[in-house]
Design a protein around this motif. Structure first.
Motif, PDB file in Angstrom:
ATOM      1  N   UNK A  94      -7.685   3.396  33.561  1.00 27.80           N
ATOM      2  CA  UNK A  94      -8.548   2.452  34.279  1.00 27.80           C
ATOM      3  C   UNK A  94      -9.846   2.099  33.575  1.00 27.80           C
ATOM      4  N   UNK A  95     -10.099   2.666  32.398  1.00 27.03           N
ATOM      5  CA  UNK A  95     -11.398   2.452  31.744  1.00 27.03           C
ATOM      6  C   UNK A  95     -11.408   1.266  30.784  1.00 27.03           C
ATOM      7  N   UNK A  96     -10.369   0.458  30.803  1.00 30.34           N
ATOM      8  CA  UNK A  96     -10.335  -0.712  29.923  1.00 30.34           C
ATOM      9  C   UNK A  96     -10.378  -0.325  28.461  1.00 30.34           C
ATOM     10  N   UNK A  97     -11.317  -0.918  27.743  1.00 22.58           N
ATOM     11  CA  UNK A  97     -11.428  -0.633  26.316  1.00 22.58           C
ATOM     12  C   UNK A  97     -11.916   0.785  26.030  1.00 22.58           C
ATOM     13  N   UNK A  98     -12.387   1.473  27.058  1.00 22.64           N
ATOM     14  CA  UNK A  98     -12.858   2.858  26.879  1.00 22.64           C
ATOM     15  C   UNK A  98     -11.744   3.888  27.138  1.00 22.64           C
ATOM     16  N   UNK A  99     -10.538   3.409  27.434  1.00 22.92           N
ATOM     17  CA  UNK A  99      -9.418   4.342  27.616  1.00 22.92           C
ATOM     18  C   UNK A  99      -9.161   5.080  26.304  1.00 22.92           C
ATOM     19  N   UNK A 100      -8.736   6.329  26.411  1.00 23.11           N
ATOM     20  CA  UNK A 100      -8.481   7.128  25.216  1.00 23.11           C
ATOM     21  C   UNK A 100      -7.065   7.675  25.234  1.00 23.11           C
ATOM     22  N   UNK A 101      -6.519   7.783  24.037  1.00 18.70           N
ATOM     23  CA  UNK A 101      -5.193   8.365  23.923  1.00 18.70           C
ATOM     24  C   UNK A 101      -5.208   9.833  24.336  1.00 18.70           C
ATOM     25  N   UNK A 102      -6.329  10.490  24.064  1.00 15.32           N
ATOM     26  CA  UNK A 102      -6.475  11.903  24.444  1.00 15.32           C
ATOM     27  C   UNK A 102      -6.343  12.064  25.946  1.00 15.32           C
ATOM     28  N   UNK A 103      -7.040  11.226  26.730  1.00 12.47           N
ATOM     29  CA  UNK A 103      -6.981  11.311  28.185  1.00 12.47           C
ATOM     30  C   UNK A 103      -5.583  11.014  28.690  1.00 12.47           C
ATOM     31  N   UNK A 104      -4.911  10.058  28.048  1.00 14.74           N
ATOM     32  CA  UNK A 104      -3.565   9.699  28.483  1.00 14.74           C
ATOM     33  C   UNK A 104      -2.606  10.854  28.257  1.00 14.74           C
TER      34      UNK A 104
END
Length: 289
Positions: A94-104
């Motif tokens: 949900x963070x748009x361009x701030x999404x991270x592969x680590x979080x995913x």
């Protein structure tokens, strides 16, 4: 998140995770940031916005039931496991361009077992749970704790054993049926032959044809009857000043009185508290005449 990556993260943040006695987990901002693949400052900024213009992450957390004060406190006391899961979900999707592969990767890894279970595993929650179980009293502990409560061995032993069986059944529900079966085998005294001092006073007056107290009330007559039993050497006042508070009888039978009276257990009026009361066989009237 691959197994190797998860183990690496676990090693780095283990000291920054806490588990309370109920098994609820909490992680520091630093640990949560590492799991999400963002900076500590990004999380602090989001938390600090809660009371002004909430960020999308702050809004998402507040939708989960947290408030601005909670978010502000997390910098010092750590982030609850449920909130950590929400943060990972936010930076994963949900963070748009701030999404991270680590979080995913982290979110997918925890989706199967849950962030709380993962925290419990890396902190050895199983050991904590075993420690808690040790705090439950054993059957012997229950028996030894109850037995000394009853005054000077005046309570019928089988009544005490029945009470112990009740308490064991409460502490160990899996034994409840067995405890009920055991109680059926305990020979209990015929309690309907035992009467209270109030009823003893009524029987005394009926036989003698005289009143005991000047006001002829149950309370007054019982008081006089107790005094008579004391003067005839049948009972003494309980020396424990907190007897009533502790559910003990106000009077105790003497050696002579034990032939005519017994301390019984009963449920106090208006509560489920078990109290002790001295009762008498009517035959005591012949002994004090």
């Amino acid at each position: 998140m691959s197994k190797l990556l998860l183990e690496n993260v676990s090693d780095r943040i283990q000291q920054e995770i806490e588990i309370d006695i109920q098994g609820h987990g909490k992680a520091s901002i630093r640990a949560t940031a590492r799991l999400a693949g963002v900076s500590d400052m990004a999380l602090r900024k989001a938390f600090n916005s809660a009371n002004l213009e909430p960020s999308e992450l702050a809004i998402k957390l507040m939708e989960q039931g947290f408030n601005g004060a909670n978010l502000n406190d997390w910098s010092g006391i750590g982030i609850p496991d449920i909130a950590v899961s929400t943060i990972l979900e936010y930076f994963a999707f949900d963070a748009g361009r701030h999404c991270t592969e680590q979080a995913k990767l982290a979110y997918k890894a925890f989706a199967a077992v849950g962030i709380r279970t993962w925290m419990q595993q890396i902190k050895g929650w199983q050991e904590l749970r075993e420690y808690t179980s040790l705090q439950q009293p054993s059957v012997r502990d229950i028996s030894e704790a109850i037995s000394p409560v009853f005054c000077m061995g005046t309570v019928e032993p089988n009544l005490v054993q029945g009470l112990i069986a009740n308490e064991i059944g409460k502490a160990y529900p899996q034994f409840k049926n067995q405890m009920e079966a055991v109680k059926q085998l305990l020979p209990m005294p015929v309690e309907d032959e035992l009467i209270t001092v109030t009823n003893l006073a009524k029987l005394y007056m009926k036989r003698g044809g005289n009143r005991l107290s000047s006001n002829n009330t149950n309370q007054g007559n019982a008081k006089v009857m107790n005094d008579i039993l004391i003067s005839r050497g049948m009972q003494i006042r309980n020396p424990n000043l907190d007897a009533k508070k502790n559910g003990q009888p106000l009077y105790l039978p003497t050696e002579l009185g034990k032939q005519y009276g017994k301390v019984v257990l009963q449920e106090a009026k208006g509560s489920n508290k078990t109290i002790q009361q001295l009762r008498w066989f009517p035959s005591v009237l012949s002994a004090i005449a």
